[in-house]
Design a protein around this motif. Structure first.
Motif, PDB file in Angstrom:
ATOM      1  N   ASN A  79       2.085 -26.350  15.201  1.00  0.00           N
ATOM      2  CA  ASN A  79       0.879 -26.557  14.390  1.00  0.00           C
ATOM      3  C   ASN A  79       0.563 -25.398  13.446  1.00  0.00           C
ATOM      4  OD1 ASN A  79       0.383 -28.999  15.584  1.00  0.00           O
ATOM      5  ND2 ASN A  79      -0.935 -28.152  17.187  1.00  0.00           N
ATOM      6  N   LEU A  80       1.346 -24.327  13.525  1.00  0.00           N
ATOM      7  CA  LEU A  80       1.020 -23.157  12.699  1.00  0.00           C
ATOM      8  C   LEU A  80       1.516 -23.392  11.267  1.00  0.00           C
ATOM      9  CD1 LEU A  80       1.927 -20.334  15.247  1.00  0.00           C
ATOM     10  CD2 LEU A  80      -0.346 -21.156  14.659  1.00  0.00           C
ATOM     11  N   ALA A  81       0.694 -24.092  10.476  1.00  0.00           N
ATOM     12  CA  ALA A  81       1.163 -24.554   9.159  1.00  0.00           C
ATOM     13  C   ALA A  81       0.856 -23.576   8.031  1.00  0.00           C
ATOM     14  CB  ALA A  81       0.540 -25.908   8.841  1.00  0.00           C
ATOM     15  N   LEU A  82      -0.085 -22.656   8.247  1.00  0.00           N
ATOM     16  CA  LEU A  82      -0.416 -21.709   7.172  1.00  0.00           C
ATOM     17  C   LEU A  82       0.400 -20.441   7.366  1.00  0.00           C
ATOM     18  CD1 LEU A  82      -4.238 -22.217   6.780  1.00  0.00           C
ATOM     19  CD2 LEU A  82      -2.541 -22.443   4.970  1.00  0.00           C
ATOM     20  N   SER A  83       1.564 -20.407   6.771  1.00  0.00           N
ATOM     21  CA  SER A  83       2.407 -19.224   6.894  1.00  0.00           C
ATOM     22  C   SER A  83       3.116 -18.994   5.564  1.00  0.00           C
ATOM     23  CB  SER A  83       3.390 -19.372   8.062  1.00  0.00           C
ATOM     24  OG  SER A  83       3.940 -20.653   8.112  1.00  0.00           O
ATOM     25  N   PRO A  84       3.876 -17.906   5.452  1.00  0.00           N
ATOM     26  CA  PRO A  84       4.565 -17.626   4.196  1.00  0.00           C
ATOM     27  C   PRO A  84       5.507 -18.763   3.770  1.00  0.00           C
ATOM     28  CG  PRO A  84       4.502 -15.671   5.545  1.00  0.00           C
ATOM     29  CD  PRO A  84       3.971 -16.788   6.398  1.00  0.00           C
ATOM     30  N   VAL A  85       5.804 -18.778   2.481  1.00  0.00           N
ATOM     31  CA  VAL A  85       6.710 -19.802   1.925  1.00  0.00           C
ATOM     32  C   VAL A  85       7.778 -19.120   1.069  1.00  0.00           C
ATOM     33  CG1 VAL A  85       4.996 -21.661   1.903  1.00  0.00           C
ATOM     34  CG2 VAL A  85       5.159 -20.128  -0.070  1.00  0.00           C
ATOM     35  N   ILE A  86       8.883 -19.810   0.888  1.00  0.00           N
ATOM     36  CA  ILE A  86       9.930 -19.309  -0.003  1.00  0.00           C
ATOM     37  C   ILE A  86       9.491 -19.672  -1.418  1.00  0.00           C
ATOM     38  CG2 ILE A  86      12.368 -19.534  -0.646  1.00  0.00           C
ATOM     39  CD1 ILE A  86      12.618 -20.307   2.494  1.00  0.00           C
ATOM     40  N   GLY A  97      10.367 -18.012  -4.363  1.00  0.00           N
ATOM     41  CA  GLY A  97      11.220 -17.589  -5.471  1.00  0.00           C
ATOM     42  C   GLY A  97      10.811 -16.259  -6.072  1.00  0.00           C
ATOM     43  N   ASP A  98       9.786 -15.626  -5.491  1.00  0.00           N
ATOM     44  CA  ASP A  98       9.291 -14.363  -6.046  1.00  0.00           C
ATOM     45  C   ASP A  98       9.212 -13.327  -4.927  1.00  0.00           C
ATOM     46  OD1 ASP A  98       8.031 -12.332  -7.415  1.00  0.00           O
ATOM     47  OD2 ASP A  98       6.249 -13.491  -7.978  1.00  0.00           O
ATOM     48  N   PHE A  99       8.156 -13.403  -4.103  1.00  0.00           N
ATOM     49  CA  PHE A  99       8.098 -12.480  -2.960  1.00  0.00           C
ATOM     50  C   PHE A  99       9.288 -12.730  -2.041  1.00  0.00           C
ATOM     51  CE2 PHE A  99       6.886 -10.465   0.920  1.00  0.00           C
ATOM     52  CZ  PHE A  99       6.148  -9.377   0.508  1.00  0.00           C
ATOM     53  N   LEU A 100       9.545 -14.011  -1.762  1.00  0.00           N
ATOM     54  CA  LEU A 100      10.724 -14.403  -0.968  1.00  0.00           C
ATOM     55  C   LEU A 100      11.639 -15.241  -1.850  1.00  0.00           C
ATOM     56  CD1 LEU A 100       9.103 -15.437   2.443  1.00  0.00           C
ATOM     57  CD2 LEU A 100      10.346 -13.330   1.918  1.00  0.00           C
ATOM     58  N   PRO A 101      12.629 -14.607  -2.467  1.00  0.00           N
ATOM     59  CA  PRO A 101      13.485 -15.355  -3.389  1.00  0.00           C
ATOM     60  C   PRO A 101      14.420 -16.338  -2.693  1.00  0.00           C
ATOM     61  CG  PRO A 101      14.118 -13.034  -3.317  1.00  0.00           C
ATOM     62  CD  PRO A 101      12.900 -13.176  -2.466  1.00  0.00           C
ATOM     63  N   ASP A 102      14.558 -16.241  -1.369  1.00  0.00           N
ATOM     64  CA  ASP A 102      15.510 -17.098  -0.674  1.00  0.00           C
ATOM     65  C   ASP A 102      15.106 -17.189   0.792  1.00  0.00           C
ATOM     66  OD1 ASP A 102      17.762 -18.640  -0.127  1.00  0.00           O
ATOM     67  OD2 ASP A 102      19.120 -17.321  -1.244  1.00  0.00           O
ATOM     68  N   GLU A 103      15.871 -17.969   1.569  1.00  0.00           N
ATOM     69  CA  GLU A 103      15.659 -18.029   3.016  1.00  0.00           C
ATOM     70  C   GLU A 103      15.731 -16.610   3.575  1.00  0.00           C
ATOM     71  OE1 GLU A 103      15.223 -20.616   5.033  1.00  0.00           O
ATOM     72  OE2 GLU A 103      15.741 -22.356   3.819  1.00  0.00           O
ATOM     73  N   PRO A 104      14.830 -16.266   4.528  1.00  0.00           N
ATOM     74  CA  PRO A 104      14.824 -14.885   5.037  1.00  0.00           C
ATOM     75  C   PRO A 104      16.181 -14.395   5.538  1.00  0.00           C
ATOM     76  CG  PRO A 104      12.854 -16.015   5.762  1.00  0.00           C
ATOM     77  CD  PRO A 104      13.687 -17.046   5.053  1.00  0.00           C
ATOM     78  N   TYR A 105      16.960 -15.258   6.208  1.00  0.00           N
ATOM     79  CA  TYR A 105      18.218 -14.764   6.783  1.00  0.00           C
ATOM     80  C   TYR A 105      19.220 -14.337   5.709  1.00  0.00           C
ATOM     81  CZ  TYR A 105      20.589 -19.270   5.915  1.00  0.00           C
ATOM     82  OH  TYR A 105      21.129 -20.382   5.321  1.00  0.00           O
ATOM     83  N   LYS A 106      18.959 -14.718   4.449  1.00  0.00           N
ATOM     84  CA  LYS A 106      19.856 -14.319   3.362  1.00  0.00           C
ATOM     85  C   LYS A 106      19.392 -13.051   2.655  1.00  0.00           C
ATOM     86  CE  LYS A 106      21.261 -19.070   2.344  1.00  0.00           C
ATOM     87  NZ  LYS A 106      21.080 -20.197   1.409  1.00  0.00           N
ATOM     88  N   LEU A 107      18.302 -12.440   3.132  1.00  0.00           N
ATOM     89  CA  LEU A 107      17.690 -11.309   2.409  1.00  0.00           C
ATOM     90  C   LEU A 107      17.848  -9.969   3.119  1.00  0.00           C
ATOM     91  CD1 LEU A 107      14.355 -13.056   1.294  1.00  0.00           C
ATOM     92  CD2 LEU A 107      16.378 -12.639  -0.113  1.00  0.00           C
ATOM     93  N   PHE A 108      18.644  -9.924   4.202  1.00  0.00           N
ATOM     94  CA  PHE A 108      18.711  -8.696   5.000  1.00  0.00           C
ATOM     95  C   PHE A 108      19.393  -7.537   4.270  1.00  0.00           C
ATOM     96  CE2 PHE A 108      17.054 -11.322   8.272  1.00  0.00           C
ATOM     97  CZ  PHE A 108      16.483 -10.469   9.195  1.00  0.00           C
ATOM     98  N   CYS A 167      11.177 -16.258  12.946  1.00  0.00           N
ATOM     99  CA  CYS A 167      10.497 -17.056  13.976  1.00  0.00           C
ATOM    100  C   CYS A 167      10.250 -18.473  13.461  1.00  0.00           C
ATOM    101  CB  CYS A 167       9.168 -16.403  14.365  1.00  0.00           C
ATOM    102  SG  CYS A 167       9.384 -14.918  15.371  1.00  0.00           S
ATOM    103  N   PRO A 168      10.233 -19.465  14.363  1.00  0.00           N
ATOM    104  CA  PRO A 168      10.054 -20.848  13.898  1.00  0.00           C
ATOM    105  C   PRO A 168       8.724 -21.074  13.187  1.00  0.00           C
ATOM    106  CG  PRO A 168       9.950 -20.715  16.307  1.00  0.00           C
ATOM    107  CD  PRO A 168      10.426 -19.385  15.818  1.00  0.00           C
ATOM    108  N   TRP A 169       7.756 -20.184  13.423  1.00  0.00           N
ATOM    109  CA  TRP A 169       6.458 -20.296  12.750  1.00  0.00           C
ATOM    110  C   TRP A 169       6.374 -19.375  11.527  1.00  0.00           C
ATOM    111  CZ3 TRP A 169       4.727 -15.319  13.174  1.00  0.00           C
ATOM    112  CH2 TRP A 169       5.226 -14.575  14.253  1.00  0.00           C
ATOM    113  N   GLY A 170       7.464 -18.674  11.214  1.00  0.00           N
ATOM    114  CA  GLY A 170       7.418 -17.637  10.172  1.00  0.00           C
ATOM    115  C   GLY A 170       7.350 -18.169   8.751  1.00  0.00           C
ATOM    116  N   VAL A 171       8.068 -19.259   8.477  1.00  0.00           N
ATOM    117  CA  VAL A 171       8.099 -19.818   7.119  1.00  0.00           C
ATOM    118  C   VAL A 171       7.715 -21.282   7.190  1.00  0.00           C
ATOM    119  CG1 VAL A 171       9.632 -20.498   5.211  1.00  0.00           C
ATOM    120  CG2 VAL A 171       9.835 -18.222   6.216  1.00  0.00           C
ATOM    121  N   ASN A 172       6.808 -21.713   6.313  1.00  0.00           N
ATOM    122  CA  ASN A 172       6.454 -23.123   6.225  1.00  0.00           C
ATOM    123  C   ASN A 172       7.405 -23.795   5.231  1.00  0.00           C
ATOM    124  OD1 ASN A 172       5.348 -25.637   5.974  1.00  0.00           O
ATOM    125  ND2 ASN A 172       3.277 -24.935   5.500  1.00  0.00           N
ATOM    126  N   LYS A 173       8.235 -24.697   5.759  1.00  0.00           N
ATOM    127  CA  LYS A 173       9.257 -25.342   4.913  1.00  0.00           C
ATOM    128  C   LYS A 173       8.683 -26.492   4.079  1.00  0.00           C
ATOM    129  CE  LYS A 173      13.270 -23.385   6.394  1.00  0.00           C
ATOM    130  NZ  LYS A 173      12.920 -22.598   7.558  1.00  0.00           N
TER     131      LYS A 173
END
Length: 556
Positions: free
Chosen positions: A301-308, A310-321, A243-249
């Motif tokens: 405005n949803l700025a407090l969200s998960p981030v990549i 390198g540990d919990f999320l080692p990469d962009e989500p679409y590359k982790l399926f 989702c566009p609000w799923g990861v804070n880039k």
């Protein structure tokens, strides 16, 4: 003598029926816990454990640690406070930093249950708010697991996790890596995996499920490499990692804004200063602006969200399926999920007597496609107005705005996640749904328009069986929807197939495949004809293929 014996047997049977099946004191890795036992009906009992610690009180901006344990028997009969967070109108805080607890509902028949499937719930709230018990109305908590547990014969667990600044603030580097709330969820899932056998659960048959930010969290938990083997199935309702609000880039920018609000420097001393700052001030500094418009939509405005990280999320989500290849997965949306957002961005859509200017459609689309400039807007506008004709009605324009929000914020990312899950799956099965039971507030003289479908979060009351707990608030058709959803969800938790289990379902739900794209529409009228395919294909194609291939005009 025989008469006396008969009386004794009858008394023993009566006492057994009165005392009922109960786990009594349960041994966990931290110590002994005792919940509350309830009689639900003839030969049906339930043990409820509230406020069981799954981790220690967390350190500020640190991963959760195992609980050191306790002496004696912990009375687990009260919900613990939710994690420290802002209230709904963001004027003050509630909750506590000591909040890593979970609640467990265990159903029994005449004898104590063993090896039951387990369903672990992760609440939503934009990663800003929420609690393991949910909203409370007259002591009827939204996320009480009682109805799902009793009707579906599964164990239900609901967990607490850190939200807002304390759960998701990140500097984008190792000084404050972020994702603390996701680590809390992961710690709770791991605790359930290690301890649920003592409660009569099957650690090899755990399903995680959640809605909105909880649905995205479920998606993140399937994608991280840290969960291998901890659960078998997952359900994302109205939210996935894509989702566009799923990861804070760009988490650093928001971290600096928070630092300035609490008088911390924004240089290398920032993380140290933030860790020493009063948690209430930190939480208030993480509030979001609720004033939105088509040019500045709420979702941005949803700025407090998960981030990549390198540990919990080692990469962009679409590359982790590939990490979810063995996980059975259901994901879906409500047919008007975007209404809650677009109703704030463009308030006129809820007013039946006011026109919504076509210009507002363009402004909203321009915001969602801004990095593709004029070409993005023109392509988007022609896609969404192709069936308008020369003189679109007031209702058509209003509904189009809801469709745009729903597609962009929820539907297209969910369809993309389903496609990636199906194409990466080895043993994991994939299922897609749309929930379309109309909102109960829609109609003449009510706050919402008569054309209103299922708004964001409308599914929760049905999944948690509220039409059965508060019968007077619902019509019989609402009990039908609730029965269907509990049947599909708990069948899936038992077998990995929503059609197979202890419950009959109104339609056979086919698997979603990379070429068939089949899905089930869920509502009170549904029957076998509610299996459909290629959900809003034209719009999915626009957002997932046409728009990304246009040249980018603004770089971040």
């Amino acid at each position: 003598m025989m008469v006396k014996l008969g009386i004794l047997v009858a008394v023993a049977a009566f006492l057994q029926a009165v005392s009922g099946a109960s786990l009594g004191v349960v041994y966990t890795e931290g110590g002994m816990v005792q919940g509350e036992n309830m009689r639900l009906g003839f030969g049906r009992y339930m043990d409820v454990f509230k406020g069981v610690p799954f981790a220690d009180m967390p350190g500020r901006f640190e991963k959760p640690k195992r609980h050191p344990g306790w002496d004696g028997v912990l009375k687990a009969t009260e919900y613990r406070k939710r994690c420290l967070q802002v209230n709904l109108i963001m004027t003050e805080t509630r909750g506590s930093e000591d909040c890593l607890y979970l609640n467990i509902w265990v159903p029994h028949g005449r004898s104590v249950s063993t090896r039951l499937p387990v369903m672990v719930w992760i609440y939503g709230g934009g990663f800003l708010a929420g609690g393991s018990m949910g909203a409370n109305f007259l002591d009827n908590y939204l996320y009480s697991g009682q109805e799902i547990s009793d009707r579906g014969n599964v164990i239900v667990v609901t967990l607490g996790y850190r939200v807002g600044t304390l759960g998701f603030l990140s500097t984008g580097d190792s000084s404050l890596p972020g994702n603390y709330g996701l680590w809390d969820q992961q710690a709770a899932i791991a605790w359930v995996n290690r301890n649920i056998r003592s409660f009569g659960g099957d650690p090899d048959n755990i399903t995680i499920f959640g809605e909105s930010a909880g649905g995205a969290s479920v998606s993140f938990q399937t994608l991280t490499p840290h969960n291998r083997g901890l659960f078998r199935r997952a359900i994302s309702q109205s939210g996935v990692a894509l989702c566009p609000w799923g990861v804070n880039k760009n988490p650093r920018r928001f971290a600096e804004e928070v630092a300035l609000k609490v008088n911390c420097p924004t240089d290398e001393k920032m993380a140290g200063c933030l860790k020493m700052t009063d948690p209430v001030l930190l939480t208030m500094a993480g509030t979001l602006s609720l004033s939105s418009s088509p040019d500045n939509p709420l979702v941005e405005n949803l700025a407090l969200s998960p981030v990549i990280d390198g540990d919990f999320l080692p990469d962009e989500p679409y590359k982790l399926f590939h990490n979810a290849a063995d996980i059975d997965y259901i994901a879906g949306i409500n047919d008007m999920d975007g209404h809650v957002f677009t109703g704030l961005d463009v308030p006129s859509i809820n007013s039946p007597l006011t026109d919504t200017p076509i210009e507002d459609v363009k402004r909203l689309l321009a915001s969602y496609t801004k990095d593709k400039g004029k070409a993005g807007l023109e392509n988007a506008f022609s896609t969404y107005t192709s069936n308008w004709g020369s003189n679109p009605s007031r209702e058509t324009i209003k509904k189009t705005i809801v469709e745009i929000g729903t597609d962009y914020i929820f539907l297209v990312p969910t369809q993309t996640a389903l496609y990636l899950h199906a194409s990466n799956a080895t043993t994991g099965r994939t299922y897609s749904y749309v929930f379309s039971e109309p909102n109960r507030m829609g109609g003449i003289g009510r706050p919402y328009p008569s054309w209103m479908g299922a708004d964001h979060a409308d599914d929760l009351q049905y999944v948690f069986g509220k039409p059965f707990t508060t019968k007077l608030g619902y019509w019989p058709r609402h009990r039908d929807v609730s029965r269907y959803m509990i049947a599909y969800w708990t069948n899936f938790a038992k077998t990995g197939d929503p059609n197979k289990g202890e419950h009959n379902v109104p339609a056979t739900w086919p698997q979603f495949t990379s070429n068939g794209h089949q899905y089930l529409e869920i509502n009170s009228k549904m029957d076998k004809n509610y299996v459909r395919q290629k959900l809003r294909m034209r719009y999915v194609h626009f957002w997932a293929s046409v728009l990304p291939n246009l040249p980018t005009v603004i770089s971040e």
